[in-house]
Motif scaffolding. Structure first.
Motif: not given
Ligand code: NAG
Ligand code: NAG
Ligand code: NAG
Ligand code: NAG
Length: 288
Positions: A160, A157-158, A54, A105, A144-145, A180-181, A178, A194-195
Motif C-alpha cells: 500500500h 509488491y502487493n 514493461h 522497473s 514493483t515500480d 501498482r504503477l 494499493p 491499481n486494481n
C-alpha cells in the motif's frame, strides 16, 4: 509489421486555404495532427517467444534507451533491464549481476546519470559514469515500480502507498491505497493505477478517472504531460487543479503497443514486439 489504424477524421481544411492532403500510409492521427510512424531499431535482447517490454526510459545525456523486459523462460531471472545507445547502436547490453535481481522497473536521475532499479532484492543504483551497480535500499522487499523526482519513490509488491526515500528517512504517500504503477508531476499530483482503475491524487484526496485496471504503463513527456497505454492504444491523462475536472482520454489507436517514452526532442517513441518506433509530426494534412 505493425497495423496502424485511423483514429480521427481528417482535419477539415478551411475554405480559404484548401490544403491538398498528402498520401502517408505510415501516418496516424493524434488529435487531428498527423504523425509519421518510423522504425528506429529492433531491440536485441533474449526475449521470451512473446516479447514483453514493461518500461522504456531515456538517459538523456548520451541518448541511451533503457528498457525492462521479460527474458527467456529458462533464464534464472524473470525480469531484466537492457539498454541501447540510439546514436551508436553497437553500444548496448543488459544489466547483469552475480545473483538474480529481477529488475522489472527503473527510473533515471538525469542530473547524476544514476539508474534506480527495482526488483526482487530491493532497489539498486547503477552509476552510469562509474559503471557501478550497488544496493541502494529495501533489500528484503520486492519492488514493483520506481520513480525518480529529486528522491526515489517506489512501491512494494502487493503493498500500500508510495514510499519516498529521503536520505535515511522514509515517508509514505497514499498510505492506505494499493498502488501498482505511478508517476508524479512537478506540482506533486500523483497519477496511479491499481486494481480499481486509474486515479489522480493530490495530498490525501483521490479521484478515479477510469475503472480500467489494466493500463500497462504511465509515462511523462518533457513538458510533464502524462500518458497511459493499454493494448488498444495511447491515452492522455489531463490533470487539473480541481481533481474533479481531471480526465483520461484515448488519443491514438496503436494495437500491440509494448511501452512508450519520449526522445530528447519530445517525440513519442513506442515498442511493438521488439521493434522501436518514433512518431514525428507531419506539418501538412495527410491522407492515411
Ligand atoms: C486536442 O486539441 C485541442 C485543440 O488544440 C485541445 O483543446 C484538446 O485538449 C486536445 N485533446 C487531446 C486529447 O489532446
Ligand atoms: C514517413 O517516414 C518515411 C520513412 O520512415 C518516409 O519515407 C516518408 O516520406 C515519411 N512521410 C511523410 C509524410 O513525412
Ligand atoms: C561502435 O561503433 C563506432 C563506429 O562504428 C566505433 O567507433 C566504436 O568503437 C564502437 N563501439 C563499441 C563499443 O563497439
Ligand atoms: C469533487 O467531487 C466530490 C464528489 O463528487 C465533491 O464532494 C467535491 O465537493 C468536488 N470538489 C470540487 C472542488 O468540486
Amino acid at each position: 509489421m505493425l497495423v496502424l489504424s485511423l483514429l480521427t477524421v481528417l482535419a477539415t481544411a478551411s475554405s480559404s486555404e484548401v490544403e491538398e492532403p498528402i498520401e502517408c500510409p505510415t501516418c496516424i492521427h493524434i488529435n487531428e495532427t498527423c504523425f509519421n510512424v518510423s522504425h528506429v531499431l529492433d531491440l536485441d535482447a533474449p526475449f521470451r517467444n512473446q516479447v514483453v517490454i514493461h518500461k522504456l526510459s531515456m538517459l538523456r545525456a548520451d541518448n541511451t534507451l533503457f528498457y525492462a523486459f521479460e527474458p527467456r523462460i529458462e533464464d534464472p531471472e524473470y525480469y531484466k533491464v537492457g539498454f541501447v545507445n540510439l546514436d551508436a547502436q553497437n553500444i548496448s547490453g543488459i544489466i547483469t549481476s552475480d545473483n538474480p535481481l529481477n529488475f522489472g522497473s527503473f527510473d533515471i536521475d538525469q542530473d547524476n546519470g544514476v539508474i534506480y532499479l527495482g526488483g526482487s532484492e530491493g532497489i539498486y543504483a547503477l552509476d552510469t559514469n562509474a559503471n557501478k551497480l550497488s544496493s541502494y535500499s529495501s533489500r528484503g522487499d520486492t519492488i514493483t515500480d520506481v520513480f525518480f523526482k529529486n528522491n526515489v519513490y517506489f512501491v512494494k509488491y502487493n503493498g500500500h502507498g508510495i514510499t519516498v526515500k529521503k536520505g535515511d528517512n522514509f515517508r509514505i504517500l497514499l498510505e492506505n491505497t494499493p498502488v501498482r504503477l505511478f508517476v508524479i508531476n512537478k506540482y506533486d499530483f500523483i497519477v496511479f493505477v491499481n486494481n480499481f482503475g486509474l486515479h489522480v491524487a493530490k495530498g490525501e484526496t483521490t479521484r478515479r478517472l477510469s475503472k480500467n485496471a489494466f493500463f500497462r504503463g504511465l509515462a511523462m513527456d518533457l513538458d510533464g504531460n502524462i500518458y497511459a497505454w493499454w493494448i488498444d492504444g495511447i491515452y492522455r491523462v489531463f490533470v487539473d487543479k480541481n481533481l474533479n475536472d481531471s480526465r483520461v482520454i484515448k488519443i491514438a489507436d496503436l494495437p500491440k503497443i509494448g511501452a512508450l517514452t519520449f526522445d530528447n526532442e519530445n517525440n513519442l517513441m513506442f515498442t511493438s514486439s521488439r521493434s522501436l518506433y518514433r512518431l514525428t509530426k507531419v506539418e501538412s494534412v495527410c491522407k492515411i
